[in-house]
Design a protein around this motif. Structure first.
Motif, PDB file in Angstrom:
ATOM      1  N   LYS A   6       0.510  -1.333   0.103  1.00 39.73           N
ATOM      2  CA  LYS A   6      -0.352   0.131   0.190  1.00 39.73           C
ATOM      3  C   LYS A   6       1.218   1.271  -0.050  1.00 39.73           C
ATOM      4  O   LYS A   6       0.864   2.115  -0.884  1.00 39.73           O
ATOM      5  CB  LYS A   6      -1.211  -0.317   1.439  1.00 39.73           C
ATOM      6  N   ARG A   7       2.117   0.989   0.840  1.00 39.27           N
ATOM      7  CA  ARG A   7       3.130   2.064   0.713  1.00 39.27           C
ATOM      8  C   ARG A   7       3.384   2.455  -0.475  1.00 39.27           C
ATOM      9  O   ARG A   7       4.006   3.865  -1.006  1.00 39.27           O
ATOM     10  CB  ARG A   7       4.260   2.088   1.758  1.00 39.27           C
ATOM     11  N   ARG A   8       3.976   1.261  -1.284  1.00 35.73           N
ATOM     12  CA  ARG A   8       4.180   1.404  -2.185  1.00 35.73           C
ATOM     13  C   ARG A   8       3.254   2.579  -3.679  1.00 35.73           C
ATOM     14  O   ARG A   8       3.438   3.288  -4.114  1.00 35.73           O
ATOM     15  CB  ARG A   8       4.751   0.343  -3.026  1.00 35.73           C
ATOM     16  N   SER A  41       1.694   7.444  -1.716  1.00 33.46           N
ATOM     17  CA  SER A  41       2.648   6.912  -0.432  1.00 33.46           C
ATOM     18  C   SER A  41       1.802   7.943   0.774  1.00 33.46           C
ATOM     19  O   SER A  41       2.200   8.342   2.067  1.00 33.46           O
ATOM     20  CB  SER A  41       3.628   8.287  -0.495  1.00 33.46           C
ATOM     21  N   LYS A  42       0.410   8.231   0.758  1.00 34.02           N
ATOM     22  CA  LYS A  42       0.195   9.153   1.874  1.00 34.02           C
ATOM     23  C   LYS A  42      -0.971   7.936   2.223  1.00 34.02           C
ATOM     24  O   LYS A  42      -1.565   8.062   3.724  1.00 34.02           O
ATOM     25  CB  LYS A  42      -1.061  10.146   0.831  1.00 34.02           C
ATOM     26  N   TYR A  43      -0.630   6.703   2.795  1.00 33.38           N
ATOM     27  CA  TYR A  43      -1.102   5.645   2.869  1.00 33.38           C
ATOM     28  C   TYR A  43      -0.464   5.507   4.349  1.00 33.38           C
ATOM     29  O   TYR A  43       0.688   5.178   4.257  1.00 33.38           O
ATOM     30  CB  TYR A  43      -1.433   4.380   1.996  1.00 33.38           C
ATOM     31  N   SER A  44      -0.801   5.925   5.578  1.00 27.79           N
ATOM     32  CA  SER A  44       0.609   5.985   6.707  1.00 27.79           C
ATOM     33  C   SER A  44       0.466   4.643   7.713  1.00 27.79           C
ATOM     34  O   SER A  44      -1.034   3.609   7.058  1.00 27.79           O
ATOM     35  CB  SER A  44      -0.388   6.976   7.697  1.00 27.79           C
TER      36      SER A  44
END
Length: 470
Positions: A420-422, A425-428
């Motif tokens: 998800k981070r890939r 990038s806003k997925y914290s």
């Protein structure tokens, strides 16, 4: 023996002990616990306490513990002999003294009509003769004898049972299901869930996304895990701000009746200026009378709270109103309630909360959603009473189910987070935590305690839809 216990309890107790000493209550408690364990139907035949009285009969009393900081009472054994064993052919050691714990209790507040038990409604000093662990904000079913004395109305406990599953009287006090209900739920989970969701949707006038969110909120229960990366996350609660625009009666006339229909304990709290300025949200010790005055926010754990911000009208808050808002803010943000004993005491609790407002709430809420009905009016679904009761059992039972994930599942979730981070990038880490909470609640709504990939995919889709609305 069973008949003697129900009809002549003092004679039954006398048959257990040959001497009244400091250990007699422990012997009685163990014998009664064993008897009730062997025949669970006995307890159902013992009546609930309905009025203040002196009686040598056994009663049940379901109550919320509100104050447990009294000094222990020390009293002579003759008092016990005269009060409970006046006609018993047993000896007592007149030289011995006993010690008992005293707690203040009230009948469980904010109980939905279908879950109401007809019993005494008021404050009672409950006296415990054995080392029972009771705690404020928890509810119990006490078995014992009522008494009126110089302290007012008191209740002398023989045994007690902590009430699990949110005090739902359709489930045994221990939290277990009877075999018939357990079997029915196992074979009809899909039907039960679909009926539950359609019932919610009918009240919310077809708002599908909000209906699902309310469904998951019903299983909300605070759960903190301390060890490990995933387990250190706060899992369980799904509190949110529900924005309803100019529908200022929605909380009181739609959401409140819906939750009362399905949940055992619900409180509606209007933030009307008159309420804020004149009611006490804080519980305060009245030393003149030796009792705690109960505040609006003293609730049993698991009580669902609807805060109606739409009722906040124009005017000036007085000192009480400002204090009340601060206390409510602490409950929403920290899940704590305040007690005033001339010095403040803070106690942790577990209260699922929905704050209903016209626009964004004045309180800091991590999550929000706007009501978007698709129908002009409520089209209630006709559901048979036995199915409604089954739904009530289903929610309360699964809400308290313990869901644990093994190492492989945790590894899969960690890989999901990295992916998800890939992608974004806003997925914290906070997003990941919220999604894990949502997945656990969604799994409960399907009656699943194991990881199911299909539910995980549905959770991911639901979470993305929800976030896109913000």
């Amino acid at each position: 023996m069973t008949k003697d216990f129900k009809e002549k309890p003092l004679e039954y107790f006398s048959s257990i002990i040959d001497k009244i000493d400091k250990n007699c209550y422990e012997k009685i408690k163990n014998s009664v616990s064993s008897l009730l364990g062997e025949n669970k139907t006995i307890l159902d035949q013992i009546p609930f306490l309905e009025k203040s009285t002196n009686s040598k009969e056994l009663f049940r009393f379901r109550a919320l513990v509100v104050h447990d900081s009294y000094d222990n009472e020390v009293f002579p054994l003759p008092e016990l002999v005269e009060s409970l064993f006046a006609n018993a052919a047993v000896q007592s050691d007149k030289a011995e003294w006993m010690e008992r714990k005293v707690v203040q209790c009230i009948s469980i507040p904010n109980v939905s009509a279908w879950n109401h038990v007809k019993q005494y409604d008021g404050s009672v000093l409950v006296k415990l003769y054995t080392d029972e662990d009771v705690a404020v904000c928890n509810a119990y079913e006490f078995l014992g004898f009522p008494c009126e004395d110089e302290q007012g109305f008191t209740f002398h406990v023989i045994t007690l049972q902590k009430l699990e599953n949110d005090c739902n009287h359709l489930i045994e006090a221990s939290g277990s299901l009877n075999p018939e209900m357990d079997n029915y739920l196992c074979n009809n989970l899909k039907t039960v869930r679909n009926t539950l969701l359609s019932t919610i949707s009918s009240y919310l006038r077809g708002d599908a996304l909000l209906s699902e969110l309310i469904l998951y909120h019903m299983f909300s229960k605070l759960k903190l895990k301390k060890e490990g990366y995933i387990d250190s996350l706060k899992l369980g609660q799904l509190n949110f701000n529900l924005i309803v625009g100019n529908e200022v009666d929605f909380a009181e006339r739609t959401l409140f009746p819906l939750l009362q229909l399905l949940l055992p304990k619900v409180k509606y709290l209007s933030l009307d200026l008159n309420v804020l300025n004149n009611k006490a949200f804080e519980s305060v010790m009245d030393y003149d009378n030796g009792i705690l005055k109960i505040g609006e926010l003293l609730l049993t754990k698991g009580t669902h709270l609807i805060v109606d911000e739409t009722k906040l009208n124009q005017g000036e808050l007085n000192e009480q109103g400002i204090r009340n808002l601060a206390l409510l803010k602490d409950l929403i943000q920290h899940q704590t309630v305040m007690f005033n004993f001339t010095f403040p005491i803070t106690i942790s609790t577990d209260i699922p909360i929905i704050v209903v407002s016209e626009a964004k709430s004045m309180f800091s809420m991590e999550q929000s959603i706007q009501w978007k009905p698709t129908l002009e009016c409520i089209e209630k679904v006709e559901v048979p009473q036995d199915m409604i009761n089954t739904i009530r059992v289903f929610i309360s039972f699964w809400k308290h189910k313990n869901i644990e994930w093994d190492h492989d599942v945790k590894k899969k979730m960690e890989d999901f987070f990295v992916e998800k981070r890939r992608e974004a990038s806003k997925y914290s880490a906070q997003d990941f935590s919220k999604q894990l909470e949502l997945f656990r609640l969604m799994s409960m709504s399907y009656g699943q305690s194991e990881f199911v990939d299909e539910i995980w995919q549905k959770c991911d889709l639901f979470y993305r839809k929800w976030q896109q609305l913000k």
